[in-house]
Write an enzyme that holds these catalytic residues in place. Structure first.
Site, mmCIF file in Angstrom:
data_model
loop_
_atom_site.group_PDB
_atom_site.id
_atom_site.type_symbol
_atom_site.label_atom_id
_atom_site.label_comp_id
_atom_site.label_asym_id
_atom_site.label_seq_id
_atom_site.Cartn_x
_atom_site.Cartn_y
_atom_site.Cartn_z
ATOM 1 N N GLY A 234 32.578 43.237 49.784
ATOM 2 C CA GLY A 234 33.162 44.474 49.251
ATOM 3 C C GLY A 234 34.219 45.096 50.140
ATOM 4 N N GLU A 270 29.406 38.841 53.665
ATOM 5 C CA GLU A 270 29.810 37.857 52.641
ATOM 6 C C GLU A 270 30.933 38.396 51.767
ATOM 7 O OE1 GLU A 270 26.280 36.824 50.373
ATOM 8 O OE2 GLU A 270 26.168 38.818 49.492
ATOM 9 N N GLY A 272 34.402 38.336 49.553
ATOM 10 C CA GLY A 272 35.108 37.417 48.667
ATOM 11 C C GLY A 272 36.571 37.822 48.623
ATOM 12 N N ARG A 273 36.830 38.936 47.926
ATOM 13 C CA ARG A 273 38.190 39.423 47.685
ATOM 14 C C ARG A 273 39.033 39.514 48.952
ATOM 15 N NH1 ARG A 273 39.518 42.472 43.190
ATOM 16 N NH2 ARG A 273 37.321 42.980 42.884
ATOM 17 N N CYS A 348 49.142 39.495 22.077
ATOM 18 C CA CYS A 348 49.346 40.508 21.039
ATOM 19 C C CYS A 348 48.322 41.618 21.195
ATOM 20 C CB CYS A 348 49.221 39.859 19.670
ATOM 21 S SG CYS A 348 50.241 38.404 19.522
ATOM 22 N N TYR A 379 39.680 36.904 42.171
ATOM 23 C CA TYR A 379 39.371 37.520 40.882
ATOM 24 C C TYR A 379 40.624 37.562 40.002
ATOM 25 C CZ TYR A 379 35.326 39.013 43.613
ATOM 26 O OH TYR A 379 34.220 39.033 44.411
HETATM 27 C C1 LIG Z 1 30.780 39.653 44.459
HETATM 28 C C2 LIG Z 1 29.832 39.663 45.568
HETATM 29 C C3 LIG Z 1 30.289 39.595 46.888
HETATM 30 C C4 LIG Z 1 31.760 39.631 47.247
HETATM 31 O O1 LIG Z 1 32.320 40.852 46.929
HETATM 32 P P1 LIG Z 1 33.862 41.143 47.312
HETATM 33 O O2 LIG Z 1 34.101 42.488 46.749
HETATM 34 O O3 LIG Z 1 34.652 40.084 46.658
HETATM 35 O O4 LIG Z 1 33.941 41.091 48.787
HETATM 36 C C5 LIG Z 1 29.354 39.517 47.892
HETATM 37 N N1 LIG Z 1 28.028 39.512 47.623
HETATM 38 C C6 LIG Z 1 27.553 39.608 46.363
HETATM 39 C C7 LIG Z 1 26.097 39.609 46.133
HETATM 40 C C8 LIG Z 1 28.432 39.692 45.305
HETATM 41 O O5 LIG Z 1 27.953 39.795 44.059
#
Ligand SMILES: *Cc1c(COP(=O)(O)O)cnc(C)c1O
Length: 416
Positions: A234, A270, A272-273, A348, A379
């Site tokens: 996050g 952990e 992602g983004r 559209c 994403y």
């Molecule tokens: C989606 C998710 C993440 C990654 O979140 P980001 O906002 O992309 O960093 C980490 N842990 C869990 C459990 C998630 O569902």
């Protein structure tokens, strides 16, 4: 944009657009900086759902301790793409089939989302039991969040009623069952929490501290030792300020203090983004420019069926215009007259808007010009509704300046 992306965005033919351009050298550099900012003892997992392209996973691998997967599909895909990395299996609504596959694949740890899931995992683990080895469990809790940590957070998965994680009121009973030998094939390794997304370093650190404090309190009440706490992902990506970066050095320094205060505990993050958003661009061209009720619209090849991020997050995707002088067609070339223009796609639906009221460059904006959208590495393609209206899929180019030996590029291969 990076020089490699700039060059490719201009050299692709109209027919090769739109295309996703990923700069793998830039990705490696960014991941190395993130890893270097974190203390050695803090583990870095990547949440594969942000962008699971195999080339992206491979480029990230040297900087990761593992990958978080959240479905049987991701599990099979990631295990194939990067077979040597440990996996953590998370996500709500895991099916018996998925858990059975994960156990058979020897997944290192399970992020358990409910009491029911724990019982199901215990049954399935008994069936697939390897003598002397227990299945590692992290219980995911939906812990309360302090108001101030939530401020500015775009999405919150915790601290309020959500389907994610276990309510903290159930913690004592579950820990008692796990530590009391009720589930002989499972072993409680730790606590997992992923509570909010879009937080800056100070708020993220406050979240990590409260998760660790809560976990340590839980372990103390039950006189057990927890080995690990996963404080989630996050970390913010600021789509309004594409040059801004999450303050990894400040976050890492805070985690180092937290980790030093709890020497027996392994901390894990952990994201992602914030790992992959910056390595991807969506390059396309202007098909038409039109005026409507006093405003102007540039319609581009492609749209939110390829890059759904601005539609889902309600933002304007940052973009740059690359002028193209050549106009090979016998029909006239449409051109913008106003200084602001909304960039829309081919669908559209009025929701197919990539960026609103974009500043038109001094050089103007005409049909045939290229538009390159940044922050499209997470994403983006994989959350988009590709088949709506049946337009062709984009190309995919994995640019790798560091390896200019022909393996440079997947050659516009279409994945999906
Ligand atoms: C989606 C998710 C993440 C990654 O979140 P980001 O906002 O992309 O960093 C980490 N842990 C869990 C459990 C998630 O569902």
């Amino acid at each position: 944009m990076t020089p490699a992306v700039y060059e490719r965005a201009l050299s692709l033919t109209s027919g090769e657009l739109p295309s996703y351009l990923y700069d793998l050298a830039a990705l490696r550099e960014h991941a190395a900086a993130v890893r270097a900012a974190l203390p050695d003892r803090v583990e870095l997992y990547y949440a594969a759902k942000a962008n699971p392209e195999p080339e992206i996973l491979s480029a990230l691998t040297p900087y990761l301790d593992g990958i978080e997967v959240a479905s049987g599909g991701e599990l099979a895909h990631v295990a194939m793409a990067v077979p040597d990395l440990p996996l953590a299996f998370g996500g709500p609504g895991k099916t018996p089939e998925e858990l059975t596959e994960a156990l058979a694949a020897g997944v290192a740890r399970f992020h358990v989302e409910s009491a029911r899931e724990l019982r199901m995992l215990a049954h399935l683990a008994e069936r697939t039991a390897v003598p002397g080895r227990r299945v590692g469990v992290l219980l995911r809790f939906n812990l309360p969040l302090a108001e101030e940590s939530l401020r500015g957070s775009a999405l919150s998965m915790g601290g309020r009623p959500t389907p994610f994680g276990i309510d903290p009121s159930e913690a004592d009973e579950l820990v008692r069952a796990l530590s009391g030998g009720e589930y002989p094939h499972l072993e409680l390794w730790g606590i997992h929490a992923h509570l909010a997304s879009g937080l800056g370093a100070t708020a993220q650190l406050a979240v990590a501290e409260s998760v660790v404090t809560w976990a340590v309190g839980l372990a103390g009440r039950h006189d057990i030792v927890l080995r690990e706490v996963n404080v989630g992902g996050g970390m913010a990506v600021d789509y309004d300020h594409p040059q801004a970066r999450f303050d990894w050095p400040a976050y890492g320094a805070g985690l180092a203090r937290l980790s030093a205060a709890h020497p027996g505990l392994r901390l894990r993050v952990e994201p992602g983004r914030a790992l992959t958003a910056y390595c991807g661009w969506y390059a396309t061209e202007v098909l038409d420019v039109k005026s409507s009720h006093g405003e102007e619209f540039a319609v581009v090849r492609g749209g939110t069926h390829h890059l759904r991020t601005p539609a889902t997050k309600g933002h304007d995707q940052p973009c740059a215009v690359l002028p193209v002088s050549d106009w090979p067609h016998p029909w006239p070339r449409a051109a913008a007259r106003l200084d602001r223009i909304t960039v829309a796609g081919q669908l559209c639906t009025p929701k197919d808007v990539l960026a609103r009221r974009v500043l038109v460059p001094d050089s103007g904006l005409r049909a045939g010009d290229r538009v390159v959208f940044a922050l499209a590495g997470a994403y983006a393609w994989n959350i988009s509704h590709h088949d709506f209206l049946m337009h062709p899929r984009p190309g995919f180019h994995f640019l790798d300046g560091a390896r200019a030996d022909g393996a440079e590029d997947a050659g516009g291969s279409v994945s999906g």
